[in-house]
Design an enzyme around this catalytic site. Structure first.
Site, mmCIF file in Angstrom:
data_model
loop_
_atom_site.group_PDB
_atom_site.id
_atom_site.type_symbol
_atom_site.label_atom_id
_atom_site.label_comp_id
_atom_site.label_asym_id
_atom_site.label_seq_id
_atom_site.Cartn_x
_atom_site.Cartn_y
_atom_site.Cartn_z
ATOM 1 N N LYS A 121 11.134 -66.212 80.615
ATOM 2 C CA LYS A 121 11.024 -64.858 80.061
ATOM 3 C C LYS A 121 9.631 -64.660 79.512
ATOM 4 O O LYS A 121 9.192 -65.374 78.609
ATOM 5 C CB LYS A 121 12.069 -64.648 78.955
ATOM 6 C CG LYS A 121 12.107 -63.228 78.413
ATOM 7 C CD LYS A 121 13.237 -63.032 77.415
ATOM 8 C CE LYS A 121 13.295 -61.606 76.922
ATOM 9 N NZ LYS A 121 14.401 -61.377 75.971
ATOM 10 N N ASP A 226 21.134 -54.967 68.999
ATOM 11 C CA ASP A 226 21.050 -54.413 70.354
ATOM 12 C C ASP A 226 22.191 -54.977 71.197
ATOM 13 O O ASP A 226 22.001 -55.333 72.361
ATOM 14 C CB ASP A 226 19.698 -54.727 70.977
ATOM 15 C CG ASP A 226 19.409 -53.835 72.184
ATOM 16 O OD1 ASP A 226 20.128 -52.828 72.366
ATOM 17 O OD2 ASP A 226 18.484 -54.147 72.949
#
Length: 461
Positions: A121, A226
């Site tokens: 990532k 989130d």
């Protein structure tokens, strides 16, 4: 910018040396001067400018000559520095295809020597789709200035720390392997995002598992902020894995309740629309799946564990000052519980001392009140005497008014003497009280007024 790792084959040690020099210069400069890059790189035979030209060709650097001749790293150059470091550590040997794109990051597949596939990532904060990072994330904390590369590095470090801690506490998260700069290496989740799933065998069970994860996170002092269908992975066996952790905050955050309720509402809303789950507050067909709306968890009903993770990870909302205050409170409570008997004895002694001191103060107050009463009585007697003398004088004056008028008219000196005697008698009766000074009393003390000083100065001119 597309990551083309084939360029790594054509980069030499000098190229990475210059890239590192620009990275070091960006600690104190937004645009690093070319002279400083040459000084930090210190290549032999002055080959820095040739290397800079080569790096500009591959778009690893950006040249800016608006104020002075300087360079700065691009995200592609920062990617190459992170990948080179992780390859030298032996974390992976090859970079594969891109498997995910987000508003804050890109995700690629990487392979190890034994063929194991991992996920890489790369955080890319500052995209045009999400530039409000400074207001929506607290990566900066107390800092005022920032660069996007530095913010990406902070986000990667924070996510790696959260992932490592959650894995140790048996949360369904990917396994954190390594981190360098803005790059995080983790295990590859064999599953699909929840948003791509159309059918589930047991939607009620999955729903309860997801809600249980949110509640368990809050019990450990964290809120995801989130938690939605885009950050929940599910495999063929309906095993849940949550991802994306940089924005997590502490339950001590001032907006913790709002974030918690928003995460819960996202899950309820998704399952209501996608899997036609009917809650008791909704009105629909009775043969559809029903879930009790009273099962919705409340933020105030959650009890935080003693070994919460927000203190160890320094999640936003729980600062060091709050931790110090909590430690002082705990230490104070322990001391009170251990020394309870001693405190009771001390309190009894203090009460006796306070009683004695209060009695002494009361005696002093009585004495002072008696003195004040004596003074006031003396003043009243003096005023009464004064009134009597004035009345007697007035009566005598009225009786002898006719006889004295002629004498006073004939002898003005006698009038002045009588006036002086009356003033002295009044002053003696009042006990020598001073009259209030007038506003212009400073003129009677021998000093000159301001107007006289001005006239004297004008006369001197």
């Amino acid at each position: 910018m597309k990551l083309d790792v084939n360029v790594l084959r054509y980069l030499s040690k000098d190229d990475f040396r210059v890239l590192t020099a620009v990275e070091m210069g960006m600690r104190n400069h937004e645009i690093v001067p070319s002279e400083l890059v040459e000084r930090i790189a210190s290549l032999k035979h002055g080959g820095t400018y040739k290397v800079l030209k080569n790096l500009l060709k591959y778009k690893l650097l950006h040249h800016d000559a608006s104020k002075y001749d300087g360079f700065r790293l691009t995200y592609l150059g920062y990617d190459f520095l992170a990948i080179k470091t992780l390859v030298n550590r032996g974390i992976f040997t090859g970079v594969g295809r891109q498997i995910g794109v987000g508003k804050e990051s890109d995700i690629f597949e990487v392979a190890q020597e034994d063929g194991t596939i991992l996920a890489m990532k790369l955080h890319r904060l500052g995209r045009t789709s999400f530039r409000a990072v400074k207001s929506k994330r607290d990566y900066l904390r107390h800092r005022s200035s920032f660069s996007w590369l530095y913010l990406s590095r902070l986000a990667a470090l924070k996510e790696f720390a959260f992932m490592k801690a959650l894995e140790e506490h048996d949360f369904p998260v990917p396994k954190a392997i390594d981190c360098n700069r803005h790059c995080v290496i983790m295990s590859l989740v064999q599953g699909y995002p929840m948003v791509q799933v159309k059918q589930l065998q047991n939607p009620e069970t999955i729903f309860e598992k997801i809600i249980g994860i949110v509640v368990r996170l809050a019990e450990h002092g964290l809120i995801h902020c989130d938690f939605n269908e885009f950050n929940i992975m599910i495999d063929d066996e309906e095993k849940i894995t949550m991802i994306d952790f940089p924005q997590m905050v502490s339950v001590s955050h001032r907006n913790a309740q709002m974030y918690f309720d928003r995460d819960i509402e996202c899950i309820f809303k998704f399952f209501r629309k996608r899997f036609n789950m009917i809650f008791h507050e909704d009105k629909g067909e009775s043969d559809e799946t029903e879930v009790d709306e009273n099962s919705r968890p409340s933020f105030y009903d959650i009890t935080k564990d003693a070994n919460a993770l927000d203190r160890d990870l320094e999640a936003s909302g729980f600062t060091r000052k709050e931790q110090n205050d909590l430690d002082k409170f705990i230490e104070g409570g322990v001391e009170k519980s251990e020394d309870s008997d001693e405190d009771e004895d001390e309190e009894s002694d203090d009460k006796e001392q306070t009683c004695e001191s209060n009695e002494e103060e009361n005696v002093d107050e009585l004495k002072s009140l008696q003195l004040q009463e004596k003074k006031s009585s003396d003043g009243v007697e003096a005023e009464v005497k004064l009134d009597d003398t004035e009345k007697g004088e007035n009566s005598e004056d009225k009786d002898d008014a006719v006889s004295d008028e002629k004498e006073e008219e004939d002898d003005p000196e006698l009038v002045k003497q009588l006036g002086k005697q009356r003033r002295r008698a009044m002053a003696a009766a009042r006990g020598g009280r001073k009259s209030q000074s007038s506003r212009n009393s400073y003129k009677d003390k021998g000093g000159r007024s301001q107007n006289s000083k001005i006239h004297s100065n004008m006369s001197g001119w």
